[in-house]
Enzyme design. Structure first.
Site, PDB file in Angstrom:
ATOM      1  N   LYS A 112      41.579  35.961  43.747  1.00  0.00           N
ATOM      2  CA  LYS A 112      42.882  36.319  44.332  1.00  0.00           C
ATOM      3  C   LYS A 112      43.475  35.115  45.072  1.00  0.00           C
ATOM      4  O   LYS A 112      44.684  34.860  45.004  1.00  0.00           O
ATOM      5  CB  LYS A 112      42.711  37.509  45.275  1.00  0.00           C
ATOM      6  CG  LYS A 112      42.320  38.802  44.535  1.00  0.00           C
ATOM      7  CD  LYS A 112      41.829  39.879  45.475  1.00  0.00           C
ATOM      8  CE  LYS A 112      41.441  41.137  44.725  1.00  0.00           C
ATOM      9  NZ  LYS A 112      40.677  42.098  45.550  1.00  0.00           N
TER      10      LYS A 112
ATOM     11  N   VAL B  17      46.626  40.720  42.929  1.00  0.00           N
ATOM     12  CA  VAL B  17      46.211  40.306  44.276  1.00  0.00           C
ATOM     13  C   VAL B  17      46.546  41.406  45.267  1.00  0.00           C
ATOM     14  O   VAL B  17      47.699  41.863  45.349  1.00  0.00           O
ATOM     15  CB  VAL B  17      46.933  39.002  44.716  1.00  0.00           C
ATOM     16  CG1 VAL B  17      46.505  38.621  46.134  1.00  0.00           C
ATOM     17  CG2 VAL B  17      46.635  37.870  43.760  1.00  0.00           C
TER      18      VAL B  17
HETATM   19  N1  HSE Z   1      36.730  45.183  44.397  1.00  0.00           N
HETATM   20  C1  HSE Z   1      37.971  44.922  45.039  1.00  0.00           C
HETATM   21  C2  HSE Z   1      37.880  45.151  46.544  1.00  0.00           C
HETATM   22  C3  HSE Z   1      39.081  45.802  44.513  1.00  0.00           C
HETATM   23  O1  HSE Z   1      36.839  45.606  47.046  1.00  0.00           O
HETATM   24  O2  HSE Z   1      38.818  44.829  47.233  1.00  0.00           O
HETATM   25  C4  HSE Z   1      39.708  45.300  43.255  1.00  0.00           C
HETATM   26  O3  HSE Z   1      40.446  44.131  43.504  1.00  0.00           O
END
Ligand code: HSE
Ligand code: NAP
Length: 430
Positions: A207, A134
């Site tokens: 998350k 997270v």
């Molecule tokens: N793809 C995610 C973001 C990053 O753009 O925050 C990996 O958790």
């Protein structure tokens, strides 16, 4: 461990995060004895193709066989940074059963199967740590599980996806449309080739499931989180919202109310003075309210090679300390109760509504009458003429139960002689 008490670590996956963990480990290796009382070494790295040349990596560490890692009794810690559900779930399960400790950055897995894996870790007395899952480099899981353990947490709320925050920042500051801002995010390497998980809110939803489980000590999975993405947000919405003293952010929010847990990820209007309103570009922030501590906010880089490796390395060091004092499994799953999940339609919300209407006497009165019938009170309203005989009506409601607002919306959709288009419906943070 080796006979000389050296902790041995295997990394599963050598991509962005795996490569970062390897490099950071090398940079930190000479400090580990001082920090933990034990030395450590990388013993193996699982890859799909061990013959592929990889700069800066000792090729003798590469293996294509998880079985070799699993059956190597000198390996104490597995760092899973492959991503996805399978084979990560099976590998972690087998590693724990074989008595190994696990560090993972895998939000997809922890949001769906965290409960079963943490239960297994507890059963076998091993650590399963997942700080990187997270908000990347931001310390949030350990602070919530440990430093805030003396609180009853009632709300956790955050901007936990960097890609969408970058897109919304560009739309807000440069007046870009969604598709242009997404193209820019892709060009800079923030958005993935398939950006669906980011822009539809699934990444943030995973998350949030992890954060809510920790906050409320009750298992929340990804399927419990209501998710809406940002692809329907327009530059026009952002302009109106600004004029009303607000900003649009993709907000992940979970609350415990008397009726249960509300968990959602959605674009939301935040007042410009809200602390999360100033979180820009790819930065993340998580806001936690505890009954004793009050409001706390954690801010930083939510993704990227070294910020994420930083979180994994912190977990590795924590496991090493626990190994040294024979107390692995010390802090396991915190879910000791079951709180029901509130369906979205039962929640109380405020709404921003933008509609294209016919500009003639009685239209506004008819709209107000429908809202009155369903108990939707109007807090703020702006009407602007657009073309001959048409107007754009923008309003913000007072608090109302979602199911009543949806009834009013359904009625609006049938009033085609007055309402030509419902352009936007966005919830407002309260
Ligand atoms: N793809 C995610 C973001 C990053 O753009 O925050 C990996 O958790
Ligand atoms: P990535 O760059 O795609 O790396 C994943 C690596 O794992 C790839 O090298 C891949 O090999 C390898 N892999 C996948 N399945 C494998 C298997 N069965 N056997 C051996 N190797 C395998 O992904 P990442 O960005 O590093 O992300 C890793 C994890 O960290 C994910 O769970 C992600 O959600 C999480 N995370 C990432 C970030 C971030 O900023 N990137 C932030 C927070 C959390 P191939 O190259 O051969 O496919």
């Amino acid at each position: 461990m080796t006979e000389t008490n050296k902790v041995r670590i295997a990394i599963l996956g050598l991509g962005t995060v795996g490569g970062g963990v390897y490099q950071l480990f090398q940079a930190q290796a000479d400090t580990l004895m001082a920090k933990t009382g034990l030395d450590a070494e990388i013993a193996a790295i699982l890859v799909r193709d061990a013959n592929k040349p990889r700069e800066g990596i000792d090729p003798s560490l590469l293996t294509e066989s998880f079985e070799d890692i699993l059956h190597d009794e000198t390996i104490d810690i597995i760092v899973e940074v492959m991503g996805g559900i399978e084979p990560a779930r099976t590998y972690i399960t087998e590693a724990l059963k074989a008595g190994k400790n696990v560090v993972t950055a895998n939000k997809d897995l922890m949001a769906a199967h965290g409960g079963e894996l943490l239960d297994l870790a507890q059963e076998v007395g091993r650590d399963l740590l997942f700080e990187a899952s997270v908000a990347g480099g931001i310390p949030i899981i350990r602070p919530m599980k440990q430093c805030l353990a003396g609180n009853r947490i009632t709300e956790v709320m955050g901007i936990v996806n960097g890609t969408t925050n970058y897109i919304l920042t560009k739309m807000d500051e440069e007046g870009m449309e969604f598709s242009d801002a997404l193209a820019k995010a892709t060009e800079l390497g923030y958005a993935e080739a398939d950006p669906t998980a980011d822009i539809e809110g699934y990444d943030a939803g995973r998350k949030l499931a992890i954060l809510a489980s920790i906050a409320f000590h009750s298992r929340v999975t990804f399927s419990d989180v209501h998710t809406e993405g940002i692809s329907r947000i327009t530059a026009a919405d952002i302009r109106y919202v600004r004029d009303m003293g607000c900003i649009i952010k993709l907000v992940a929010t979970a609350r415990e109310t008397e009726k249960g847990i509300e968990a959602s990820v959605q674009p939301m209007l935040l007042p410009v003075h809200h602390p999360l309103a100033s979180v820009k570009d790819v930065f993340n922030a998580v806001f936690v309210h505890g009954d004793a501590v009050g409001d706390t906010m954690f801010y930083g880089r939510g993704a990227g090679r070294f910020p994420t490796a930083s979180a994994c390395m912190g977990d590795i060091i924590d496991v090493m300390r626990n190994i040294r004092f024979y107390c692995t499994g010390r802090i396991g799953c915190g879910c000791y109760r079951h709180v029901p999940i509130q369906p979205m339609e039962e929640t109380i919300q405020r709404y921003f509504l933008r509609m294209q209407v016919v500009d003639r006497p009685g239209v506004l009165a008819s709209i107000a009458s429908v809202m009155g019938k369903y108990g939707v009170s109007i807090k703020q309203v702006v009407q602007k003429p657009t073309e001959e005989g048409r107007a754009e009506l923008v309003l913000i409601t007072d608090q109302v139960q979602e199911k009543d607002f949806l009834k009013a919306l359904e009625k609006f959709r049938s009033m085609t002689n007055m309402i030509q288009e419902i352009s936007s419906v966005i919830r407002v943070y309260e």
